[in-house]
Design a protein around this motif. Structure first.
Motif, short mmCIF file in Angstrom:
data_model
loop_
_atom_site.label_atom_id
_atom_site.label_comp_id
_atom_site.label_asym_id
_atom_site.label_seq_id
_atom_site.Cartn_x
_atom_site.Cartn_y
_atom_site.Cartn_z
N ALA A 1 -14.32 -13.91 27.76
CA ALA A 1 -12.98 -14.67 28.45
C ALA A 1 -13.61 -15.63 29.58
CB ALA A 1 -12.02 -13.58 28.98
N GLY A 2 -14.64 -15.34 30.20
CA GLY A 2 -14.85 -16.49 31.27
C GLY A 2 -16.12 -17.34 30.81
N GLU B 1 -14.20 -20.45 24.01
CA GLU B 1 -12.53 -20.68 23.98
C GLU B 1 -12.02 -20.17 22.80
OE1 GLU B 1 -13.74 -23.24 27.40
OE2 GLU B 1 -14.31 -22.91 25.35
N ALA C 1 -14.31 -10.11 31.11
CA ALA C 1 -14.73 -11.58 31.60
C ALA C 1 -15.84 -12.03 30.99
CB ALA C 1 -14.50 -11.34 33.22
N HIS D 1 -17.04 -20.80 35.40
CA HIS D 1 -16.62 -19.74 34.57
C HIS D 1 -15.36 -19.04 34.92
CE1 HIS D 1 -20.53 -18.49 32.26
NE2 HIS D 1 -20.96 -19.43 33.23
N ARG D 2 -14.89 -19.14 36.24
CA ARG D 2 -13.72 -18.50 36.62
C ARG D 2 -12.67 -19.46 36.12
NH1 ARG D 2 -9.82 -18.70 40.35
NH2 ARG D 2 -9.15 -17.11 41.45
N TYR E 1 -11.83 -18.67 32.68
CA TYR E 1 -11.35 -17.09 32.52
C TYR E 1 -9.85 -17.35 32.99
CZ TYR E 1 -11.06 -12.24 33.82
OH TYR E 1 -10.93 -10.87 33.92
N ASN F 1 -8.18 -19.26 30.03
CA ASN F 1 -7.97 -18.27 28.64
C ASN F 1 -7.01 -17.33 29.00
OD1 ASN F 1 -9.74 -19.48 26.96
ND2 ASN F 1 -11.62 -18.02 27.74
N LEU F 2 -6.95 -16.70 30.16
CA LEU F 2 -5.74 -15.71 30.34
C LEU F 2 -4.58 -16.35 30.48
CD1 LEU F 2 -7.86 -13.58 33.40
CD2 LEU F 2 -7.35 -12.85 30.95
N LEU G 1 -7.74 -6.28 33.68
CA LEU G 1 -8.90 -6.97 34.20
C LEU G 1 -9.57 -5.69 35.12
CD1 LEU G 1 -7.73 -10.42 35.62
CD2 LEU G 1 -8.09 -9.69 33.14
#
Length: 268
Positions: free
Chosen positions: A76-77, A82, A108, A120-121, A124, A127-128, A144
């Motif tokens: 996810a991250g 993606e 993540a 990366h965040r 994340y 994507n979330l 999470l």
């Protein structure tokens, strides 16, 4: 039934039998709910038939974590993944609908040594934000889970505070915190204080013993009787997943759960 609502994690316990036979094994000792890590090697219809046969509720499973052999622990991250992430969520939501499962844990992923945690965040969160909309349409919550740095060095989300910051930034009501007491003890301790500080976003709880991630019994350092009493006092009435590795035979190690109706005498 008084006490915690315990769910058997069928990826971790009842290793004595094949996965599809673990539903019967869980029901035989008194469990009314199950969770697992990755159900995808089996058709959702096969799992659904076991749930129905043994009157069990599926309360949680994970979205696909990526390429395990290459060291991936969630995508996810991960920048550049993606499209893979969206396929994983679509598959997970298909399973969730068949299994009538209201929660999916979204891992993540690990930040490489030379990676940029901020990038990366960002991925994340993006994507979330997309996944939350997909999940909301089928009434599924996304979990999470902060993972400890001893077992998962480099994991993007390591504390409840880090998870909260993502949840608040995404701003979707169906993204929640999965509070794993094992990971919490390995990371920061103060188990009940940290739960209380984040109770408003908690959607699921899991347990295991520290150290070793074995049975949550009196041989390890967490006083689970106090933890369960504290959660009850705070009004938590959700499921508590038993995500531990039995030291030996699963049923023989269930003495810790006997006060809560689980064990050889908990059979239906």
């Amino acid at each position: 039934m008084p006490g915690p609502k315990l769910a058997a994690n069928l990826s971790m316990i009842f290793q004595e039998v094949e996965f599809l036979d673990r539903f019967a094994a869980a029901a035989a000792v008194g469990f009314h709910a199950v969770e697992c890590l990755f159900p995808y090697p089996f058709a959702a219809s096969e799992i659904r038939s076991r749930l129905e046969a043994w009157k069990l509720e599926q309360v949680l499973f994970n979205a696909a974590q990526g390429d395990f052999e290459k060291g991936e622990r969630g995508i996810a991250g991960l920048p550049g993944r993606e499209a893979d992430f969206r396929r994983a969520i679509d598959l997970a939501l298909d399973y969730a609908q068949t299994l009538r499962c209201p929660r999916i844990h979204v891992m993540a992923g690990l930040v490489p040594l030379q990676g940029d945690p901020r990038r990366h965040r960002e991925v994340y969160v993006e994507n979330l934000s997309w996944a939350a909309g997909q999940a909301r349409s089928v009434k599924v919550d996304l979990m999470l889970e902060p993972l400890n740095a001893v077992d998962f060095p480099g994991y993007l989300i390591g504390t409840p505070q880090a998870a909260r910051s993502v949840i608040e930034e995404v701003g979707a009501s169906n993204i929640k915190l999965q509070y794993d007491v094992y990971h919490a003890q390995m990371t920061h301790g103060r188990l009940l204080d940290n739960f209380a500080a984040n109770q408003d976003i908690v959607g699921h709880v899991q347990i295991a013993g520290v150290p070793g991630r074995n049975e949550p019994d009196d041989s390890q350092e967490i006083n689970y009787r106090a933890v369960f009493a504290g959660l009850e006092r705070m009004g938590y009435d959700g499921w508590i997943g038993c995500e531990y590795r039995p030291k030996g035979d699963t049923v023989a190690g269930l003495g810790w759960a006997a006060p809560y109706g689980i064990g050889a005498r908990g059979a239906r």
